[in-house]
Each structure stands twice: as C-alpha cells, then as structure tokens.
Enzyme design. Structure first.
Site, PDB file in Angstrom:
ATOM      1  NE  ARG A  41      30.873  60.281  48.662  1.00 23.35           N
ATOM      2  CZ  ARG A  41      30.663  59.037  48.304  1.00 23.35           C
ATOM      3  NH1 ARG A  41      30.444  58.112  49.215  1.00 23.35           N
ATOM      4  NH2 ARG A  41      30.663  58.701  47.034  1.00 23.35           N
ATOM      5  CE  LYS A 227      32.998  43.624  33.002  1.00 24.75           C
ATOM      6  NZ  LYS A 227      32.334  42.832  34.026  1.00 24.75           N
ATOM      7  N   GLY A 380      32.387  57.458  39.320  1.00 28.67           N
ATOM      8  CA  GLY A 380      33.306  57.441  40.460  1.00 28.67           C
ATOM      9  C   GLY A 380      34.759  57.363  40.047  1.00 28.67           C
ATOM     10  N   GLY A 403      27.251  56.428  41.039  1.00 24.74           N
ATOM     11  CA  GLY A 403      26.096  55.716  40.491  1.00 24.74           C
ATOM     12  C   GLY A 403      24.961  56.663  40.124  1.00 24.74           C
TER      13      GLY A 403
HETATM   14  P1  ADP Z   1      33.339  55.253  36.120  1.00 23.61           P
HETATM   15  O1  ADP Z   1      33.431  54.782  37.560  1.00 23.61           O
HETATM   16  O2  ADP Z   1      33.994  56.583  35.927  1.00 23.61           O
HETATM   17  O3  ADP Z   1      31.952  55.187  35.589  1.00 23.61           O
HETATM   18  P2  ADP Z   1      34.097  52.648  35.108  1.00 23.61           P
HETATM   19  O4  ADP Z   1      33.804  52.077  36.443  1.00 23.61           O
HETATM   20  O5  ADP Z   1      33.191  52.306  33.994  1.00 23.61           O
HETATM   21  O6  ADP Z   1      34.233  54.252  35.234  1.00 23.61           O
HETATM   22  O7  ADP Z   1      35.545  52.200  34.621  1.00 23.61           O
HETATM   23  C1  ADP Z   1      36.716  52.490  35.330  1.00 23.61           C
HETATM   24  C2  ADP Z   1      37.708  51.381  35.190  1.00 23.61           C
HETATM   25  O8  ADP Z   1      37.904  51.013  33.844  1.00 23.61           O
HETATM   26  C3  ADP Z   1      39.065  51.762  35.730  1.00 23.61           C
HETATM   27  O9  ADP Z   1      39.342  51.022  36.890  1.00 23.61           O
HETATM   28  C4  ADP Z   1      40.021  51.427  34.593  1.00 23.61           C
HETATM   29  O10 ADP Z   1      41.199  50.767  35.021  1.00 23.61           O
HETATM   30  C5  ADP Z   1      39.188  50.497  33.736  1.00 23.61           C
HETATM   31  N1  ADP Z   1      39.670  50.462  32.352  1.00 23.61           N
HETATM   32  C6  ADP Z   1      39.804  51.483  31.501  1.00 23.61           C
HETATM   33  N2  ADP Z   1      40.347  51.070  30.340  1.00 23.61           N
HETATM   34  C7  ADP Z   1      40.580  49.748  30.454  1.00 23.61           C
HETATM   35  C8  ADP Z   1      41.137  48.760  29.595  1.00 23.61           C
HETATM   36  N3  ADP Z   1      41.575  49.072  28.377  1.00 23.61           N
HETATM   37  N4  ADP Z   1      41.209  47.491  30.048  1.00 23.61           N
HETATM   38  C9  ADP Z   1      40.770  47.197  31.285  1.00 23.61           C
HETATM   39  N5  ADP Z   1      40.230  48.076  32.153  1.00 23.61           N
HETATM   40  C10 ADP Z   1      40.136  49.346  31.731  1.00 23.61           C
HETATM   41 MG    MG Z   2      33.339  52.806  38.391  1.00 23.51          MG
END
Ligand code: ADP
Ligand code: MG
Length: 423
Positions: A41, A227, A380, A403
């Site tokens: 960063r 989620k 992230g 975010g």
């Molecule tokens: P980002 O930060 O890119 O927006 P998220 O925070 O929504 O992504 O999700 C990332 C997390 O989702 C990772 O830590 C990953 O392990 C988890 N994840 C992905 N697929 C699954 C799954 N099938 N079951 C549980 N966790 C999952």
């Molecule tokens: Mg995340």
C-alpha cells in the site's frame, strides 16, 4: 455516480501545500513490534507522491492505520465485553502500537528522502511542522483515527486538517481503500479545499467505473466467496449490467439448496434461499445467462487434508461439504470466459486457502490470464487469491480496495469519490 473526476494533473500545485490522503493501512506484525509485513500500500502511493513533489508541492500526507479507539470509555467497554481488563496503561499501549512511525520510516526508505513525522493530527506539532514545510518536502500526520472526529466525519476536524495547508491548499485523495467511508479525512475535508484524485483512484475509476458504465461486451461477472448475503448488492447491480453471471464459491450451495438440491454440510444460508431463486428468475427475465455449478468437490471435513471426492451439484452426501467447484464446472466456466470483452471477478471459487481446494479458483485465474478481455479483480480475498496463485501481473486491474471495490460494484455512491471535483 459521476466517475469523471479532476486529477492531480488538472490543478496547479506548485509552491502549494497539498493534503494527501493515502491508504497506508498496512498489515503489522502481530507481536506489536511495529514491523510492516506487507508494504504494497505504501508502494502504491509512490507515483502520486513523487509527482506532487516533482511539481514543487509541499506534501502533508495522512492515513489511518488499524482501528485505534481514541475514546478511553468506549475502549474500556469493548474490553469488558471481551472479558479483558481495561487499564489506562493498556489503552495507551494499544494506541502506541498504531502510531505512524513504521510507515514514515518505510516511506522515507522508498522515496529516498526524509519524511517529517508529526506527533499529532491537527495539534500544535502538526501545525508547526506543516507551516515550516517547504516545496519538495513531505511530512506525515499521526494516525487520523487518533482523532475522535475522524470516523464521525466531524466538520470541525476536517476544517482543521484543511487549515494545515494554509490559504491556497489542495486536497488530493489517493486512498481508494477508504473512499466508501465518509470520514473527516476521506470526504468531509473536501468541503474546505479544492479536491482532486491521485493516480491510484484515477485508475480505479477509469477501469472499474468504465466497466460498469460502458463495458466492452460481452461482460462476464464471476461471483463467488463465502456468502450470498455479503454479495447480494453486487449480484443485483451486475444483473442489470452483465451478459453472463457465473456463481461459484460457498454461495453456490444456497442457490443449489433453493432449487431443491442436497448440500450436506456445505455453507448454506437458509434465509437467502428465496432470494437466490429470485435472482435466477430475474436473470431469466433480463436475458442474462446465469451459470451455476454442475459438479462440486466435497470434503469429509473443513480441513486442508480432508478426504475429498467429486459429486454432482445438488447430490452432496450427508456428512460431506462442498469446498470447490468440480472439473465439469471448471470447464463450463472457463469456456464462458473465452470470448468475453470484460470479466469482473469477485469472490474465490472455493476454499483456495487449502491447496487441495484451490483448483477451481486457479483454473478461473488461468482462464482470465489467457483471455484478451479486460480483467478486473475486486474484493480483498480475491485479490489475495490471484496474487497467491501467481496470476497478478496477468490481470488488467486488481483493485486496491476490498470493501471499496465491493461497494463500487454494488453501484453505490462512494463518498470519497463523490466529493472530488468533476472534470
Ligand atoms: P472477497 O474478499 O474477494 O470479496 P469473500 O470475502 O466473499 O471474497 O470470500 C472469500 C472467502 O470465501 C475465502 O476465505 C474462501 O475460503 C471462502 N470460500 C469460498 N468457497 C467456499 C466454500 N465452498 N465453503 C466455504 N468457504 C468458501
Ligand atoms: Mg473478503
């Protein structure tokens, strides 16, 4: 939202004091030693800083670092809730660990010139040091969140920060990671100074803003992560814009369960099943192609060394949970990416932190690296996954704000962008 904002190139900063909001919220070693474990960063801010210094500006940089609690009572209450004791001494220590000394030192090393560090944000030390700052010199204020007014977006604090620049100052924001917050130093300060973007924010606006407003088609959005509930805004907004939406990651199981599938112990949000069905319906109405997994890699527990097997989507045996998309799905998704004009990717396809369940995420990363499409990574964990798997330099753009990039893709107005002067 208007993404066409004035940049540092549109203002004359020669001989002026520039208040520069950076995102120096770097990860620190957990032992409280102040060691910066990843200085990306700080490096990312260098082009804007160097440009301003070369133009003959005196740069007053500022940033937050971590989440200090400047109010002792509030801090003590939070400690009590966690069952921890709350002495004044411990509070002082928690603040001391988030001082900007390590950032100033690293910034100075990277710039190859001294960085004057203020002892406060808008107090006597910052005021005196800002007044003495000469063109071509740079100083750094203390952690902006040491001020109670920062996260509240207090206009008095913003006014004082603006005041550090004298009578003809300029505000430059390059903290994309904080533009979704209407804090004193990220947005409110623009009420008191002409406000423009630095190069980092300019790039985020051009590429992500461009892809949302006038994408090179077809636009394929790949959405995953854990989620549905945290991605509804993004799914909803991209349903209006994208030609194809691909669903993977943990949230796919809520879609599967909503269609009557068996998901075993997979991540499932019961309350979001109706919503998932609505999304499928909405996609059909809008003529958006919505792709869901056809097979999945399941594990007998949530662990790196779990036993695994591939099963059809919706046919997960009891006691097993889905941790990655399966090989047929990988093929389907990689084919869908071929021929895309733009790909927006947010959310890993599986638990990529476990190498045995990173194959889906890696295959998608590879497919993106091989297309001629504009490829944009937001979120992230997605950015971390692409970096970890070694595809970072093959992407058009990896957003520097987790975010912030999510809210951008949700189509929300970003206060730290809205406050900048329009072109
Ligand atoms: P980002 O930060 O890119 O927006 P998220 O925070 O929504 O992504 O999700 C990332 C997390 O989702 C990772 O830590 C990953 O392990 C988890 N994840 C992905 N697929 C699954 C799954 N099938 N079951 C549980 N966790 C999952
Ligand atoms: Mg995340």
């Amino acid at each position: 939202m208007n993404y066409n904002k004035k940049t540092v190139k549109d203002v004359d900063v020669k001989g002026k004091k520039v208040l520069l909001r950076c995102d120096f919220n770097v990860p620190l070693a957990k032992d409280g030693s102040g060691v910066i474990t990843d200085d990306n960063r700080i490096r990312a801010a260098l082009p804007t800083i160097q440009y301003l210094l070369e133009q003959g500006a005196a740069v007053i940089a500022c940033s937050h670092l971590g989440k200090p609690e400047p109010n002792f009572e509030k801090w003590a209450k939070k400690q009590a809730e966690k069952g921890k004791d709350a002495s004044e001494e411990k509070w002082q220590k928690s603040l001391k660990e988030l001082r900007m000394e390590p950032v100033a030192a690293r910034l100075s090393e990277l710039l190859g010139k001294p960085v004057v560090l203020a002892d406060d944000v808008v107090g006597p030390d910052a005021t005196a040091k800002a007044a003495a700052l000469k063109p071509g010199e740079i100083m750094l204020l203390q952690n902006t969140r040491f001020e109670k007014g920062e996260t509240k977006g207090d206009p008095e604090l913003a006014k004082k920060m603006a005041g550090l620049t004298g009578t003809d100052g300029v505000y430059v924001s390059d903290a994309f990671g904080a533009v979704h917050r209407a804090h004193a130093s990220t947005a409110i300060v623009a009420d008191y100074l002409p406000a423009v973007s630095g190069f980092l924010i300019q790039k985020e606006l051009e590429i992500i803003g461009g892809a949302l407003a006038a994408p090179k088609r077809p636009l394929v959005a790949i959405l995953g992560g854990s989620k549905v509930s945290s991605k509804i805004g993004v799914i909803n907004n991209l349903l209006e814009i994208a030609d194809t939406i691909i669903i993977g990651g943990g949230m796919a199981y809520t879609f599967s369960a909503a269609q009557g599938g068996k998901v075993g112990n997979s991540l499932l949000e019961e309350d979001w099943k109706d919503y998932a069905n609505d999304m499928v319906k909405k996609a059909a109405e809008k003529g958006v192609k919505l792709l869901l997994p056809v097979d999945t890699v399941v594990a007998d527990n949530f662990a790196a060394d779990a036993n695994s097997q591939v099963v059809k989507a919706g046919e997960i045996p009891d006691g097993w949970e889905g941790l990655d998309i399966g090989p047929e799905t990988v093929k389907l998704y990689c084919d869908a990416v071929k021929g895309a004009g733009t790909v927006i990717w947010n959310g890993p396809m599986g638990v990529f932190e476990f190498p045995a369940f990173a194959k889906g995420t890696e295959a998608v990363a590879q497919a993106l690296s091989e297309t001629s499409a504009i490829t944009i990574i937001g979120g992230g964990d997605s950015a971390a996954a692409v970096q970890q798997l070694g595809y970072a330099d093959k992407m058009t753009h990896i957003s520097t704000g987790g975010g912030a990039s999510l809210e951008f893709m949700e189509g929300k107005e970003l206060p730290g962008v809205a406050c900048l002067l329009n072109k």
